[in-house]
Design a protein around this motif. Sequence first.
Motif, short mmCIF file in Angstrom:
data_model
loop_
_atom_site.label_atom_id
_atom_site.label_comp_id
_atom_site.label_asym_id
_atom_site.label_seq_id
_atom_site.Cartn_x
_atom_site.Cartn_y
_atom_site.Cartn_z
N TRP A 200 65.24 59.27 54.21
CA TRP A 200 63.86 59.04 53.78
C TRP A 200 63.77 57.78 52.92
O TRP A 200 64.57 57.56 52.01
CB TRP A 200 63.36 60.26 53.01
CG TRP A 200 61.90 60.21 52.70
CD1 TRP A 200 60.89 59.77 53.50
CD2 TRP A 200 61.28 60.64 51.48
NE1 TRP A 200 59.67 59.91 52.87
CE2 TRP A 200 59.89 60.43 51.63
CE3 TRP A 200 61.77 61.17 50.28
CZ2 TRP A 200 58.98 60.73 50.62
CZ3 TRP A 200 60.86 61.49 49.29
CH2 TRP A 200 59.49 61.27 49.45
N ARG A 202 61.71 56.83 50.58
CA ARG A 202 61.13 56.85 49.24
C ARG A 202 62.01 57.59 48.22
O ARG A 202 61.53 58.01 47.17
CB ARG A 202 59.73 57.46 49.29
CG ARG A 202 58.80 56.70 50.22
CD ARG A 202 57.37 57.14 50.10
NE ARG A 202 56.80 56.80 48.81
CZ ARG A 202 55.51 56.98 48.49
NH1 ARG A 202 54.68 57.51 49.38
NH2 ARG A 202 55.07 56.65 47.30
N ASP A 252 59.04 58.12 57.47
CA ASP A 252 58.02 58.29 56.43
C ASP A 252 56.63 58.49 57.03
O ASP A 252 56.25 57.86 58.02
CB ASP A 252 57.98 57.09 55.50
CG ASP A 252 57.11 57.37 54.30
OD1 ASP A 252 57.54 58.14 53.42
OD2 ASP A 252 55.97 56.86 54.26
N GLN A 513 64.12 52.11 56.34
CA GLN A 513 64.18 53.30 57.17
C GLN A 513 65.32 53.19 58.18
O GLN A 513 65.97 52.17 58.30
CB GLN A 513 62.84 53.49 57.90
CG GLN A 513 61.64 53.56 56.95
CD GLN A 513 60.34 53.85 57.66
OE1 GLN A 513 59.94 55.00 57.80
NE2 GLN A 513 59.66 52.82 58.12
#
Length: 622
Positions: A200, A202, A252, A513
Amino acid sequence: MPTADRSRPRLVESVDGTRYRDLNGNGRMDPFEDPRRSPEERTEDLLGRLSLAEQVGLMFHTVIETGPDGTLLDGPGAISKSGTEEVVLGKHMTHFNVHGLESAGAAARWHNRLQELAERTPHGIPVTISTDPRHGGAQNAGTSWVTSFFSLWPEPLGLGALADPALVREWAMTARREYTAVGIRAALHPVADLATEPRWARQRECFGQNPQLVARLVTAALAGLRGKQDELSVQSTVKHFPGAGPQKDGEDAHFPYGRDQIYPGGRFEDHLLPFRVAIEEGADAIMPYYGRPLGLEIDGEAIEEVGFGFNRQVLTGLLREQLGFDGVIVSDWELVNDNHVGEQVLPARAWGVEELTPSQRMQRILEAGADQFGGEECTELLLDLVREGQVSEQRVTASARRLLLVKFRLGLFDDPYVDESAADALVGTEEACRRGHAAQASSVVVLHDDGAVLPLLSDGAGPRIYAEGLPDGVVASLGEQVATPAEADVALLRIGAPFQPRDDLFLEAWFHQGDLEFPPGFAHRLARIRAACPLILDVDLDRAAVLTGIVEHCDALTGSFGVSGAAWIDAITGVIPARGRLPIELPRSMAAVRVAPEDVPGGTADPLYPCGHGVQLGSAGR
């Protein structure tokens, strides 16, 4: 009664000595202007005076940009869609997420001019300026801003590596002091998500993967943003309800291919825990994420597979009714309309309800229980829905009440202005920068130290250093920089975690990503360097990385989280000993990642470095 001068803020003294602002210019102190009354009383009085358009304006929260040297922007900006006067005077909007800021002084001047503009509205409702995080070293126009004049601290993942609630509270207190000095009164953080899916993008915004630790650190952040009773506070916005970490395949939810959020390990409650605690600790606002849950059941009830911002079962049933949250729910950005920026487009994040029109999406968001539309300024759509009978005025008033109450509690109606002359001295102080630097250095995690290479000691003259990824001045502070490994006593390399670049959609290039492995030739390049001299490698872990095949070519390997070059040098030399421990696990292979359940903390089999790993070093000095 004389009419107040609406061109400048006016403070009036009443007959009994109470000082107040005559916001509606009628020459008397109305209940909503009376600082002696409770925020609840003042809110109810003002609600009864507002037009429908004024109430609707409160329910929109979008991007705003500044002009040069603290001026207001006349027209659209790089991302903002309208000029400042249009959104404040024409659309009655009073909540704005500010983007780039030039300096503390310019930010303070701009803020005061914006508040003066707001005084020209019928009831002088002050503006609330919000911001995404600004105290880290990573830039992403969709999630955070790299610090410039604010003090620099580790990314939240680095704070998680230290697992120190007192330090997190200090970090948040520093952010609060620096925000309020320039007029920022709402934080679009802290992030309460769990970093359970290694891919992920974030993760750096999270405190880690452990639910209990994240809950403790979120609690500390809320306390720091709130401040003491006699201090200016900053509205907190805890995100992304009910936990945005378990994205399918790690993609995401900003983007259409990442819309799905899944719980194959049945760990929904783990992700919910930090939000439960945040609500108990008095979070002012909560932001749901874009993702749509697949196959989720809550208390035996199947949850509709639509984005959380559209999901009544989650926002009203779970958040409002079960968890008892009565604060502001602000949607994440751009659920209603597609976002066009230059030649790029990002579709509205209307996952599961893509077929609905913008008006229908807006109605769904309100029916779900949200109070405010993030990233939108289409006030006319909501006005039309009310006029057509699709949304009641009472529903608008319910959200306007929550939004006004926060403004009154912040004290904005009594004095929203800041001291422009003091801003530069209050922001990025020597002490705040020193404390931030120390936290950065401390947060470094020593993953591997082959033969006790660290701390790196100097023989007095300073080593000859081959460096990559370090500023020349930082290298010069430690020793002599040379051009090749063959000339060096030691090689110091700093690199970012691997990712697969993408740039087809707006914002996509900012998100790291894809797979977590380094290119196949990288290990061979490291081996050549190490053949010439000892090698110390640092990987900036904005998300997890597969380091298998890399570690064997390093004499020492560290992981860092948005740490400056100078702070990293202090860490590896022991001036400020590195004492971080991994807040996330680092998987052994991509094969292990692909079969791991996205929602399980520590879900990959036999990780190379488990959560909590870290080699502790002593102090050596230089």
